[in-house]
Design a protein around this motif. Structure first.
Motif, PDB file in Angstrom:
ATOM      1  N   GLN A  32      38.242  82.227  -6.582  1.00  0.00           N
ATOM      2  CA  GLN A  32      37.435  82.254  -7.800  1.00  0.00           C
ATOM      3  C   GLN A  32      38.266  81.837  -9.018  1.00  0.00           C
ATOM      4  OE1 GLN A  32      34.574  82.292  -5.953  1.00  0.00           O
ATOM      5  NE2 GLN A  32      33.772  83.127  -7.827  1.00  0.00           N
ATOM      6  N   ASN A  33      39.505  82.320  -9.090  1.00  0.00           N
ATOM      7  CA  ASN A  33      40.381  81.938 -10.204  1.00  0.00           C
ATOM      8  C   ASN A  33      40.702  80.444 -10.155  1.00  0.00           C
ATOM      9  OD1 ASN A  33      40.637  84.431 -11.584  1.00  0.00           O
ATOM     10  ND2 ASN A  33      42.104  85.136 -10.065  1.00  0.00           N
ATOM     11  N   TYR A  34      40.919  79.911  -8.955  1.00  0.00           N
ATOM     12  CA  TYR A  34      41.174  78.481  -8.803  1.00  0.00           C
ATOM     13  C   TYR A  34      39.958  77.675  -9.273  1.00  0.00           C
ATOM     14  CZ  TYR A  34      41.927  73.935  -6.659  1.00  0.00           C
ATOM     15  OH  TYR A  34      42.054  72.578  -6.454  1.00  0.00           O
ATOM     16  N   ASN A  35      38.762  78.090  -8.857  1.00  0.00           N
ATOM     17  CA  ASN A  35      37.539  77.389  -9.269  1.00  0.00           C
ATOM     18  C   ASN A  35      37.353  77.426 -10.785  1.00  0.00           C
ATOM     19  OD1 ASN A  35      36.914  76.715  -6.631  1.00  0.00           O
ATOM     20  ND2 ASN A  35      35.535  78.458  -6.345  1.00  0.00           N
ATOM     21  N   ALA A  36      37.667  78.569 -11.388  1.00  0.00           N
ATOM     22  CA  ALA A  36      37.550  78.687 -12.844  1.00  0.00           C
ATOM     23  C   ALA A  36      38.521  77.738 -13.535  1.00  0.00           C
ATOM     24  CB  ALA A  36      37.804  80.131 -13.276  1.00  0.00           C
ATOM     25  N   ARG A  37      39.748  77.648 -13.008  1.00  0.00           N
ATOM     26  CA  ARG A  37      40.742  76.728 -13.560  1.00  0.00           C
ATOM     27  C   ARG A  37      40.247  75.289 -13.446  1.00  0.00           C
ATOM     28  NH1 ARG A  37      45.594  76.059  -9.897  1.00  0.00           N
ATOM     29  NH2 ARG A  37      46.179  78.119 -10.588  1.00  0.00           N
ATOM     30  N   GLN A  38      39.719  74.939 -12.274  1.00  0.00           N
ATOM     31  CA  GLN A  38      39.241  73.576 -12.056  1.00  0.00           C
ATOM     32  C   GLN A  38      38.104  73.220 -13.011  1.00  0.00           C
ATOM     33  OE1 GLN A  38      42.113  72.694 -10.341  1.00  0.00           O
ATOM     34  NE2 GLN A  38      40.671  71.097  -9.812  1.00  0.00           N
ATOM     35  N   GLU A  39      37.223  74.163 -13.280  1.00  0.00           N
ATOM     36  CA  GLU A  39      36.123  73.915 -14.221  1.00  0.00           C
ATOM     37  C   GLU A  39      36.672  73.587 -15.610  1.00  0.00           C
ATOM     38  OE1 GLU A  39      32.995  76.839 -14.373  1.00  0.00           O
ATOM     39  OE2 GLU A  39      32.949  76.982 -12.183  1.00  0.00           O
ATOM     40  N   VAL A  40      37.685  74.333 -16.025  1.00  0.00           N
ATOM     41  CA  VAL A  40      38.289  74.078 -17.337  1.00  0.00           C
ATOM     42  C   VAL A  40      38.934  72.698 -17.354  1.00  0.00           C
ATOM     43  CG1 VAL A  40      40.116  74.787 -18.930  1.00  0.00           C
ATOM     44  CG2 VAL A  40      38.611  76.515 -17.912  1.00  0.00           C
ATOM     45  N   LEU A  41      39.687  72.384 -16.317  1.00  0.00           N
ATOM     46  CA  LEU A  41      40.346  71.075 -16.260  1.00  0.00           C
ATOM     47  C   LEU A  41      39.322  69.946 -16.270  1.00  0.00           C
ATOM     48  CD1 LEU A  41      43.198  71.841 -13.709  1.00  0.00           C
ATOM     49  CD2 LEU A  41      43.468  71.367 -16.162  1.00  0.00           C
ATOM     50  N   GLU A  42      38.202  70.140 -15.582  1.00  0.00           N
ATOM     51  CA  GLU A  42      37.141  69.133 -15.585  1.00  0.00           C
ATOM     52  C   GLU A  42      36.527  68.986 -16.976  1.00  0.00           C
ATOM     53  OE1 GLU A  42      34.261  69.822 -12.470  1.00  0.00           O
ATOM     54  OE2 GLU A  42      35.842  69.879 -10.946  1.00  0.00           O
ATOM     55  N   GLU A  43      36.311  70.116 -17.653  1.00  0.00           N
ATOM     56  CA  GLU A  43      35.783  70.068 -19.020  1.00  0.00           C
ATOM     57  C   GLU A  43      36.724  69.290 -19.930  1.00  0.00           C
ATOM     58  OE1 GLU A  43      35.114  74.033 -20.478  1.00  0.00           O
ATOM     59  OE2 GLU A  43      33.646  74.472 -18.895  1.00  0.00           O
ATOM     60  N   ASN A  46      40.789  66.367 -17.390  1.00  0.00           N
ATOM     61  CA  ASN A  46      42.153  66.273 -16.878  1.00  0.00           C
ATOM     62  C   ASN A  46      42.119  66.306 -15.350  1.00  0.00           C
ATOM     63  OD1 ASN A  46      44.828  66.637 -16.138  1.00  0.00           O
ATOM     64  ND2 ASN A  46      45.285  67.965 -17.883  1.00  0.00           N
ATOM     65  N   ASP A  47      42.320  65.143 -14.734  1.00  0.00           N
ATOM     66  CA  ASP A  47      42.306  65.095 -13.277  1.00  0.00           C
ATOM     67  C   ASP A  47      43.712  64.978 -12.671  1.00  0.00           C
ATOM     68  OD1 ASP A  47      42.784  62.517 -14.074  1.00  0.00           O
ATOM     69  OD2 ASP A  47      41.237  61.603 -12.828  1.00  0.00           O
ATOM     70  N   LYS A  52      52.120  72.800 -17.052  1.00  0.00           N
ATOM     71  CA  LYS A  52      51.731  73.350 -18.353  1.00  0.00           C
ATOM     72  C   LYS A  52      50.214  73.300 -18.516  1.00  0.00           C
ATOM     73  CE  LYS A  52      52.380  72.881 -23.289  1.00  0.00           C
ATOM     74  NZ  LYS A  52      52.591  71.981 -24.370  1.00  0.00           N
ATOM     75  N   ASP A  53      49.595  72.192 -18.111  1.00  0.00           N
ATOM     76  CA  ASP A  53      48.134  72.073 -18.181  1.00  0.00           C
ATOM     77  C   ASP A  53      47.456  73.148 -17.341  1.00  0.00           C
ATOM     78  OD1 ASP A  53      48.423  69.764 -19.747  1.00  0.00           O
ATOM     79  OD2 ASP A  53      48.244  68.428 -18.003  1.00  0.00           O
ATOM     80  N   ILE A  54      48.009  73.386 -16.154  1.00  0.00           N
ATOM     81  CA  ILE A  54      47.440  74.395 -15.254  1.00  0.00           C
ATOM     82  C   ILE A  54      47.550  75.783 -15.882  1.00  0.00           C
ATOM     83  CG2 ILE A  54      47.812  75.577 -13.044  1.00  0.00           C
ATOM     84  CD1 ILE A  54      48.510  72.769 -11.895  1.00  0.00           C
TER      85      ILE A  54
END
Length: 105
Positions: A32-43, A46-47, A52-54
């Motif tokens: 769930q934490n990984y998915n939340a991080r990915q959503e932010v990166l997508e917003e 940042n692919d 630092k971004d993570i």
């Protein structure tokens, strides 16, 4: 079925998942934490994130309320009508834990 030690995944004061298996609960929270991080990166569009971004995306996801943590609880002497205190002092209903246990097993 009587339960003793359960591992509850909490997010914003709500029971999201519970299990009698610690690894299962940790895996759910990590996912769930990984998915939340990915959503932010997508917003952010940042692919190809740096470390630092993570870290910043993890912080932002937590700030957005998407932070999942595992709490170990002893509910051996509790009924479904009881409340159980979390380490942070908040309380949750045992019935919420039992409901999530039924769906996870």
């Amino acid at each position: 079925m009587k339960y003793d030690i359960v591992y509850v995944v909490m997010c914003e004061g709500e029971v999201e998942y519970s299990s009698t298996d610690e690894e299962s609960a940790e895996g759910y929270a990590d996912n769930q934490n990984y998915n939340a991080r990915q959503e932010v990166l997508e917003e952010w569009g940042n692919d190809d994130p740096t470390e630092k971004d993570i870290a910043e995306a993890d912080f932002q996801a937590g700030f957005n309320g998407d932070y999942y943590e595992v709490v170990k609880l002893d509910i051996s002497n509790k009924t479904e009508d009881d409340m159980v205190e979390l380490p942070d002092g908040n309380e949750i209903e045992v019935s919420d834990i039992l409901e999530k246990l039924k769906t996870s097993e």
